[in-house]
Write a protein that holds these residues in place. Sequence first.
Motif, PDB file in Angstrom:
ATOM      1  N   GLU A 122      28.800  75.910  34.582  1.00 20.20           N
ATOM      2  CA  GLU A 122      27.350  75.811  34.420  1.00 20.20           C
ATOM      3  C   GLU A 122      26.675  77.178  34.445  1.00 20.20           C
ATOM      4  O   GLU A 122      25.573  77.349  33.912  1.00 20.20           O
ATOM      5  CB  GLU A 122      26.764  74.920  35.515  1.00 20.20           C
ATOM      6  CG  GLU A 122      27.065  73.436  35.343  1.00 20.20           C
ATOM      7  CD  GLU A 122      26.510  72.880  34.035  1.00 20.20           C
ATOM      8  OE1 GLU A 122      25.367  73.213  33.667  1.00 20.20           O
ATOM      9  OE2 GLU A 122      27.229  72.111  33.368  1.00 20.20           O
TER      10      GLU A 122
ATOM     11  N   SER B 187      34.983  68.943  43.025  1.00 21.93           N
ATOM     12  CA  SER B 187      33.972  68.634  42.008  1.00 21.93           C
ATOM     13  C   SER B 187      34.299  69.264  40.664  1.00 21.93           C
ATOM     14  O   SER B 187      33.634  68.965  39.675  1.00 21.93           O
ATOM     15  CB  SER B 187      32.595  69.119  42.476  1.00 21.93           C
ATOM     16  OG  SER B 187      32.617  70.519  42.704  1.00 21.93           O
ATOM     17  N   SER B 188      35.326  70.108  40.614  1.00 23.80           N
ATOM     18  CA  SER B 188      35.674  70.765  39.356  1.00 23.80           C
ATOM     19  C   SER B 188      37.091  70.449  38.892  1.00 23.80           C
ATOM     20  O   SER B 188      37.446  70.757  37.754  1.00 23.80           O
ATOM     21  CB  SER B 188      35.532  72.290  39.498  1.00 23.80           C
ATOM     22  OG  SER B 188      36.448  72.784  40.468  1.00 23.80           O
TER      23      SER B 188
ATOM     24  N   SER C 130      30.314  65.223  31.221  1.00 21.08           N
ATOM     25  CA  SER C 130      31.191  66.280  30.714  1.00 21.08           C
ATOM     26  C   SER C 130      30.910  66.630  29.258  1.00 21.08           C
ATOM     27  O   SER C 130      30.500  65.785  28.455  1.00 21.08           O
ATOM     28  CB  SER C 130      32.657  65.873  30.868  1.00 21.08           C
ATOM     29  OG  SER C 130      32.954  64.774  30.021  1.00 21.08           O
TER      30      SER C 130
ATOM     31  N   ASN D 153      32.286  70.900  35.688  1.00 20.22           N
ATOM     32  CA  ASN D 153      32.084  69.646  36.402  1.00 20.22           C
ATOM     33  C   ASN D 153      33.113  68.615  35.969  1.00 20.22           C
ATOM     34  O   ASN D 153      33.282  68.344  34.774  1.00 20.22           O
ATOM     35  CB  ASN D 153      30.674  69.116  36.116  1.00 20.22           C
ATOM     36  CG  ASN D 153      30.253  68.012  37.063  1.00 20.22           C
ATOM     37  OD1 ASN D 153      31.071  67.407  37.730  1.00 20.22           O
ATOM     38  ND2 ASN D 153      28.953  67.768  37.120  1.00 20.22           N
TER      39      ASN D 153
ATOM     40  N   ILE E 175      31.141  73.533  40.592  1.00 18.61           N
ATOM     41  CA  ILE E 175      30.625  73.090  39.300  1.00 18.61           C
ATOM     42  C   ILE E 175      29.990  74.266  38.556  1.00 18.61           C
ATOM     43  O   ILE E 175      30.170  74.420  37.349  1.00 18.61           O
ATOM     44  CB  ILE E 175      29.603  71.954  39.494  1.00 18.61           C
ATOM     45  CG1 ILE E 175      30.314  70.683  39.978  1.00 18.61           C
ATOM     46  CG2 ILE E 175      28.844  71.674  38.201  1.00 18.61           C
ATOM     47  CD1 ILE E 175      29.373  69.545  40.322  1.00 18.61           C
TER      48      ILE E 175
END
Length: 458
Positions: A240, A411-412, A278, A272, A267
């Motif tokens: 991000e 989270s990734s 996605s 993410n 993230i």
Amino acid sequence: MRVFLSHSSRDAAVAEEICEQLEKNGMQCFIAPRDIRPGKEYAEEIINGIDESAAMILLMSQNANSSPHVLREVEHAVSSNTPILVYKMEEVSLSKSMEYFLMTHQWVSAKSREDYADIVAFARDLAEEKNGERNTAADSGDDTASKDKKFSAGQRAGIFATAVAAVLAIAVIAGFAMRKPAAQESAAEPVSVQTGDTVLFGSYLDQDIQWRVLHISEDETQAVLIAAHVLTMKAYDAAESGRYNYDGDRDYWTGKSEVDADLELQIRVRGNSDWSTSNLRAWLNADTEVVTYTGQPPVASAMAEKKNGYQNEAGFLWGFTQEERDAIVETELVTRGNALSETDSVITHDRVWLLSQEELAWFDQVGIRKFTTPTEAAVEQDQSYWYSLDLDTYGVECSSWWLREPVAEASSLCYLVDNGYTENVIRQENAGLEGFGVRPALTVDLRRVTFRGAESGE
């Protein structure tokens, strides 16, 4: 005298054996697809086959019980007072509709050493009864007797009950049909494919896409296809921040850093793993030349090695014809959430998708291997050269490919099917790594799809 054999296509081998026994004993059979005349409408041929037969033999199995085509054949036989012998191949809990139509008909059960003598005897008895009716009509000079079916008192009672049920059922079906879309009212007979078959459908990078038939619905109207090969190398989702492992000027490339504990930061700098948001999901489901992304687009600078950006690439479905797009069924998917998801499971509705770990069981059920190679076009398109490096250095011909399922504690991180170099089938990688394969899956309506080619097995 002719007998109509009603069966699921999955029970074709047994139906052919019964057909052979009956025809050896002087009976004629109508069996699909053998007796469907070339160039004729399939549904019309089925109706004519029932109307021109003296009886129906229904091969009852789990497959037949869940087949809407078998149900329609039974309904038509009942409404036209055609006697039905139900040959029970296995224990089946009948659907309500099937039970409604068959409650007054004769049943016989399959035997451990089957010679189909009960079926042959049923056909012979019916033939003798028909011959007797014709002789009686000839002796009495009664023209109407040759036109009307005559039955014993027990048969008449059964037919009366069945006819009442049929009238009620037809009324219910007619009411339901009025609410169905026009496209379903004129639905064609499903395309005949088996799990494991290879078919051509759609195109990508100006090449026809090969798919394997991975799963077929119980009613045989839908099939899940999985790309036979990895079609492209792409990141699951971009960092991000717009720069992989960087947040502004801060470098997070070290082996251990605060990113490992900070889920929001994961993230931001590594992508993410939430399937619903996605980049890969957005690209796979797009049929436009320009794809709109939520959040950070998948630019090359947001990938681990600044390669394989796809923000300017047309959507995956751009290379499909409108007819092919219309044959794709939007599928409701339940995907586990990642560590930042508000719920344990995330529900999406997708035309094209990636498999979950649970859905990998389909490979084992149908005997298809999970490991696969990339297409030549995918290798040529890949700027990361990760696959070529593994091939040249270690001789690994298969490519790892993304699953849609995130690793729950992060989270990734996402799960992938590995390349077969080790004994591990599953591996974990960060969403922003761009050198791993994409192997799409989709569901097609077999009543609407047109495959450009099909082959059995591999």
